[in-house]
Design an enzyme around this catalytic site. Structure first.
Site, PDB file in Angstrom:
ATOM      1  N   GLY A  74       0.844  -1.182   0.000  1.00 26.50           N
ATOM      2  CA  GLY A  74       0.000   0.000   0.000  1.00 26.50           C
ATOM      3  C   GLY A  74       0.878   1.229   0.000  1.00 26.50           C
ATOM      4  N   THR A  75       0.357   2.311  -0.556  1.00 23.64           N
ATOM      5  CA  THR A  75       1.216   3.479  -0.720  1.00 23.64           C
ATOM      6  C   THR A  75       0.815   4.643   0.184  1.00 23.64           C
ATOM      7  OG1 THR A  75      -0.024   3.942  -2.755  1.00 23.64           O
ATOM      8  CG2 THR A  75       2.073   2.859  -2.989  1.00 23.64           C
ATOM      9  N   THR A  76       0.120   5.660  -0.295  1.00 24.46           N
ATOM     10  CA  THR A  76       0.083   6.937   0.425  1.00 24.46           C
ATOM     11  C   THR A  76      -1.183   7.150   1.255  1.00 24.46           C
ATOM     12  OG1 THR A  76       1.403   7.857  -1.372  1.00 24.46           O
ATOM     13  CG2 THR A  76       0.395   9.424   0.147  1.00 24.46           C
ATOM     14  N   ASP A 111      -5.018   6.920  -1.054  1.00 31.20           N
ATOM     15  CA  ASP A 111      -5.219   6.511  -2.435  1.00 31.20           C
ATOM     16  C   ASP A 111      -5.600   5.034  -2.445  1.00 31.20           C
ATOM     17  OD1 ASP A 111      -2.634   5.370  -1.872  1.00 31.20           O
ATOM     18  OD2 ASP A 111      -2.307   5.226  -4.029  1.00 31.20           O
ATOM     19  N   ALA A 132       3.944   5.246  -7.519  1.00 28.91           N
ATOM     20  CA  ALA A 132       3.269   4.219  -6.724  1.00 28.91           C
ATOM     21  C   ALA A 132       1.957   4.703  -6.120  1.00 28.91           C
ATOM     22  CB  ALA A 132       4.197   3.726  -5.616  1.00 28.91           C
TER      23      ALA A 132
END
Length: 284
Positions: A56-58, A73, A236
């Protein structure tokens, strides 16, 4: 009594493992560690070498007058590939708290679900909810249990947001707590924070847009703008995807409404407004 009748049939409780009948603390995690340690996040053997797993990113968090919010996101990546476009990274963990997850997706999801059970279990046994500091400390303890996995590249970075019902000033009761991979916890007193691969860009955007006296709608718009900026510079991080109808996830936490997920229809409206605004002013 029939000679064929077993004691476990006459006394069903005797068929339970000893851990179920032994008095202990009000912590579900402590119970699970004794009854089924193999189910604990981070308890499984870590393979040698690099492991390709979705990440998972941000995630961003910011306070506003009367509360706090999380926004994230929806993209998960695996190396240079998009592993999932619509991953859910924000979770309501009890009436007045929520957690966003960045890092190794599978372990993070397992951890946050166990964390929500931990808070519910404590409240059922004790009859009261944990304090906000207690909730933050519980998550730090669970994160510490994944240290071996984190050192092998399977790190989890949660972002905790909650409303302190015991605060003297309800208008300033929103709290944000960040963590490092060793379980260290940090109160973010600046009013905003971000984690994940796009966090640098998101925090830079929030530095310009953050207003501690903003209402909830203004704060939500600022969070979506920050995610847009992160997606603009970080491959990403996924921005609003209008063609696929994939929009940022948002959870608001206030004293009156508690932890509430913003409906997808409302998230779509905000995301569309942001995208249309960037057509006129790409820099925001």
């Amino acid at each position: 009594m029939s000679p064929m009748e077993s004691s476990s049939t006459r006394f069903p409780g005797q068929a339970l493992p000893a851990a179920y009948l032994t008095p202990g603390s009000s912590s579900f995690t402590d119970f699970l560690r004794v009854a089924a340690p193999e189910l604990m996040p981070g308890s499984r053997p870590v393979p040698d070498g690099a492991v390709e797993a979705p990440h998972g990113t941000t995630i961003v968090a910011l306070t506003f007058r009367g509360g706090v919010l999380l926004a994230g996101d929806r993209r998960a990546t695996m190396g240079n590939l998009i592993a999932q476009r619509d991953m859910e990274k924000l979770y309501v963990t009890d009436d007045y708290s929520a957690v966003g997850i960045a890092g190794t997706a599978g372990i993070a999801l397992e951890m946050v679900r166990l964390y929500a059970i931990e808070l519910e279990h404590y409240e059922k046994l004790e009859g009261v909810s944990l304090s906000l500091d207690g909730k933050a400390n519980k998550l730090a303890t669970m994160l510490r249990g994944n240290l071996q996995g984190a050192m092998a590249g399977l790190a989890v970075l949660p972002l905790f947001a909650g409303f302190d019902v015991d605060a003297d000033d309800p208008d300033r009761a929103g709290r944000i707590v960040s963590y490092d991979i060793t379980g260290g916890r940090y109160n973010e007193l600046g009013g905003y924070y971000a984690v994940g691969s796009g966090s640098l860009f998101a925090k830079s955007a929030l530095k310009k847009r953050f207003d501690p006296d903003a209402d909830v709608d203004t704060a939500v718009r600022a969070a979506v703008e920050a995610l847009y900026d992160a997606a603009d510079d970080d491959t990403a991080t996924g921005g609003p995807d209008l063609s696929r109808r994939i929009y940022p996830s948002i959870i608001t936490i206030t004293g009156t409404d508690g932890a509430t997920r913003v409906p997808e229809e409302r998230a779509a409206e905000i995301a569309t407004e942001v995208v249309n605004g960037r057509m006129q002013n790409p820099g925001g």
